[in-house]
Design a protein around this motif. Structure first.
Motif, PDB file in Angstrom:
ATOM      1  N   HIS A   1       4.752  12.508  -7.963  1.00 53.20           N
ATOM      2  CA  HIS A   1       3.575  11.599  -7.581  1.00 53.20           C
ATOM      3  C   HIS A   1       2.403  12.488  -8.138  1.00 53.20           C
ATOM      4  O   HIS A   1       2.282  13.616  -7.695  1.00 53.20           O
ATOM      5  CB  HIS A   1       3.845  11.529  -5.967  1.00 53.20           C
ATOM      6  N   PRO A   2       1.500  11.647  -8.688  1.00 55.10           N
ATOM      7  CA  PRO A   2       0.224  12.413  -9.224  1.00 55.10           C
ATOM      8  C   PRO A   2      -0.701  12.966  -8.148  1.00 55.10           C
ATOM      9  O   PRO A   2      -1.282  13.797  -8.469  1.00 55.10           O
ATOM     10  CB  PRO A   2      -0.490  11.224 -10.042  1.00 55.10           C
ATOM     11  N   ASP A   3      -0.505  12.407  -6.842  1.00 56.14           N
ATOM     12  CA  ASP A   3      -1.643  12.830  -5.896  1.00 56.14           C
ATOM     13  C   ASP A   3      -0.668  14.071  -5.129  1.00 56.14           C
ATOM     14  O   ASP A   3      -1.540  15.133  -4.988  1.00 56.14           O
ATOM     15  CB  ASP A   3      -1.813  11.855  -4.760  1.00 56.14           C
TER      16      ASP A   3
ATOM     17  N   VAL B   1       5.159   1.881 -15.062  1.00 57.45           N
ATOM     18  CA  VAL B   1       4.184   2.401 -14.077  1.00 57.45           C
ATOM     19  C   VAL B   1       2.856   2.009 -14.450  1.00 57.45           C
ATOM     20  O   VAL B   1       2.282   2.344 -15.607  1.00 57.45           O
ATOM     21  CB  VAL B   1       4.423   4.005 -13.801  1.00 57.45           C
ATOM     22  N   VAL B   2       1.926   1.710 -13.461  1.00 54.06           N
ATOM     23  CA  VAL B   2       0.694   1.454 -13.674  1.00 54.06           C
ATOM     24  C   VAL B   2      -0.212   2.381 -12.735  1.00 54.06           C
ATOM     25  O   VAL B   2       0.051   2.475 -11.688  1.00 54.06           O
ATOM     26  CB  VAL B   2       0.131  -0.068 -13.565  1.00 54.06           C
TER      27      VAL B   2
ATOM     28  N   GLU C   1       4.032   0.668  -4.203  1.00 58.29           N
ATOM     29  CA  GLU C   1       2.592   0.831  -4.468  1.00 58.29           C
ATOM     30  C   GLU C   1       2.043   1.825  -3.352  1.00 58.29           C
ATOM     31  O   GLU C   1       2.754   1.792  -2.132  1.00 58.29           O
ATOM     32  CB  GLU C   1       2.066  -0.646  -4.401  1.00 58.29           C
ATOM     33  N   ASP C   2       1.194   2.558  -3.811  1.00 61.11           N
ATOM     34  CA  ASP C   2       0.419   3.277  -2.786  1.00 61.11           C
ATOM     35  C   ASP C   2      -0.934   3.536  -3.582  1.00 61.11           C
ATOM     36  O   ASP C   2      -1.285   2.608  -4.469  1.00 61.11           O
ATOM     37  CB  ASP C   2       1.258   4.840  -2.776  1.00 61.11           C
ATOM     38  N   GLU C   3      -1.724   4.546  -3.182  1.00 63.25           N
ATOM     39  CA  GLU C   3      -3.104   4.515  -3.509  1.00 63.25           C
ATOM     40  C   GLU C   3      -3.310   5.200  -4.867  1.00 63.25           C
ATOM     41  O   GLU C   3      -4.371   4.703  -5.581  1.00 63.25           O
ATOM     42  CB  GLU C   3      -3.988   5.500  -2.447  1.00 63.25           C
ATOM     43  N   ALA C   4      -2.420   5.452  -5.622  1.00 61.79           N
ATOM     44  CA  ALA C   4      -2.399   6.129  -6.726  1.00 61.79           C
ATOM     45  C   ALA C   4      -1.874   5.294  -8.000  1.00 61.79           C
ATOM     46  O   ALA C   4      -2.285   5.177  -9.086  1.00 61.79           O
ATOM     47  CB  ALA C   4      -1.791   7.335  -7.052  1.00 61.79           C
ATOM     48  N   LEU C   5      -0.888   4.526  -7.592  1.00 56.06           N
ATOM     49  CA  LEU C   5       0.105   4.088  -8.635  1.00 56.06           C
ATOM     50  C   LEU C   5       0.762   2.589  -8.338  1.00 56.06           C
ATOM     51  O   LEU C   5       0.914   2.400  -6.757  1.00 56.06           O
ATOM     52  CB  LEU C   5       0.879   4.692  -9.342  1.00 56.06           C
ATOM     53  N   LEU C   6       1.234   2.060  -9.167  1.00 57.13           N
ATOM     54  CA  LEU C   6       2.300   0.593  -8.824  1.00 57.13           C
ATOM     55  C   LEU C   6       3.317   0.916  -9.676  1.00 57.13           C
ATOM     56  O   LEU C   6       3.202   1.176 -11.098  1.00 57.13           O
ATOM     57  CB  LEU C   6       1.369  -0.701  -9.217  1.00 57.13           C
ATOM     58  N   VAL C   7       4.333   0.455  -9.349  1.00 57.47           N
ATOM     59  CA  VAL C   7       5.703   0.297  -9.975  1.00 57.47           C
ATOM     60  C   VAL C   7       6.126  -1.070 -10.043  1.00 57.47           C
ATOM     61  O   VAL C   7       6.073  -1.654  -9.205  1.00 57.47           O
ATOM     62  CB  VAL C   7       6.642   1.173  -9.747  1.00 57.47           C
ATOM     63  N   VAL C   8       5.995  -1.651 -11.308  1.00 53.75           N
ATOM     64  CA  VAL C   8       6.377  -2.990 -11.498  1.00 53.75           C
ATOM     65  C   VAL C   8       7.730  -3.287 -12.186  1.00 53.75           C
ATOM     66  O   VAL C   8       8.083  -2.770 -13.070  1.00 53.75           O
ATOM     67  CB  VAL C   8       5.372  -3.890 -12.329  1.00 53.75           C
TER      68      VAL C   8
END
Length: 351
Positions: free
Chosen positions: A321-323, A180-181, A126-133
């Protein structure tokens, strides 16, 4: 009621409304059409998304939403027979608000507290842009098609303060593993671009298959087509004439040393068709263990007292990473339920 009493009555009514517990109202959904829904009609897409094929919502409601312009494709009105394309964004309104009488609206499904508590233990990054579950097998990615809640509803219930949580891609309900969320619109669009067939994201799966896979490396190019009749669940079939292109690369990680013939395979997707890995494995004569739709019950029976669940696991994701564009790679080991069969066959999964 006199005029001088009205303001006080209004204040009381307002206060009473404020004191009521907040209702978990359904939200507008923005669903991005993925490769498996490319070419599907809008009405059929909505019938699946809203569960109308399973009497969870009346079919007439779906067509009324489209007719009233409540459903939009790329922010524009659309017709039921419009063909969707991969990357299209479909706006699905909150259904409860559009059924006419709010007293007859379908209530929001209650989510068991145990699930809400469990969801936090399934987050692998988890970070500010996404979660991986790490989604467990048997849990749908989202509600619909007969299921009251899925992974995304669990996350939203567990984190009501999050401004946005949206699936960047999906995996089958029966498949376990990484999903990914996105936490923002910008992250969602960047991730969805990567999950297109030509995108930078790489999805790797583990599959335990029947038989000894002969070739250490094999690419399966077999076009796939959905075969769905009215009132019955769809199946996907290989169709070289009318199917959509589908490519899966397979790498043999090991074969059984004892007991029934089994192969542990790594599958890498280059397209994202529905049930692609499952159908390709069956197509080459190595159905996945525990696959109730495309597998072989006779081969499954000797493996365990009860038929095992689908042994297909999304075990590794690699994406930008999208950021900041840095490479992000997440790995998830298969569920503990795999271990007895792996031990029985003398197979092991390396991290």
């Amino acid at each position: 009621m006199t005029a001088e009493n009205r303001p006080e009555h209004h204040r009381q009514t307002t206060q009473q409304a404020a004191d009521r517990p907040a209702v978990d109202r359904p939200r507008v959904r923005l669903e991005t059409v993925d490769a498996r829904s490319d070419g599907q009609r809008l009405d059929n897409f909505l019938l699946r998304e809203l569960g109308a094929q399973h009497d969870k919502q009346p079919r007439a409601l779906v067509y009324r939403l489209i007719r009233k312009g409540q459903v939009r494709v790329n922010k524009k009105r659309a017709k039921p027979m419009q063909r969707l394309r991969s990357g299209d964004i479909v706006r699905i309104p909150p259904v409860r608000d559009l059924r006419g009488d709010p007293d007859t609206a379908r209530p929001t499904a209650s989510i068991p507290a145990g699930w809400i508590e469990r969801i936090e233990t399934l987050i692998r990054h988890e970070d500010e842009a996404l979660l991986v579950v790490d989604k467990p097998a048997g849990l749908a990615a989202h509600a619909g098609s007969g299921y009251d809640f899925g992974l995304i509803e669990l996350l939203r219930a567990a984190r009501p303060s999050e401004a946005m949580l949206e699936l960047a891609h999906r995996i089958d309900r029966e498949t376990s593993g990484l999903i990914v969320v996105a936490k923002s619109r910008e992250a969602l669009l960047a991730l969805q671009e990567q999950f297109r067939p030509e995108g930078a994201a790489k999805k790797h799966y583990l599959a335990l298959c029947h038989g000894h896979w002969r070739d250490a490396h094999q690419t399966v190019n077999a076009p796939l087509r959905k075969d769905q009749g009215e009132g019955r669940a769809h199946r996907v079939v290989v169709d070289t004439q009318r199917g959509k292109s589908a490519r899966t690369d397979f790498e043999r990680l090991g074969t059984s040393h004892r007991g029934p013939a089994l192969s542990l395979m790594k599958a890498t997707l280059h397209t994202g068709r529905t049930h692609q890995i499952r159908v390709h494995c069956r197509h080459v004569g190595h159905p996945i263990v525990g696959d109730s739709k495309y597998g072989d019950r006779g081969l499954d029976r000797p493996l365990a007292r009860r038929r095992p669940g689908l042994m297909l696991h999304a075990y590794r994701l690699a994406l930008a990473h999208p950021d900041h564009g840095g490479r992000l790679t997440i790995t998830s080991m298969p569920p503990d339920s795999w271990q007895p069969l792996l031990d029985q066959a003398g197979l092991a999964v390396k991290p």
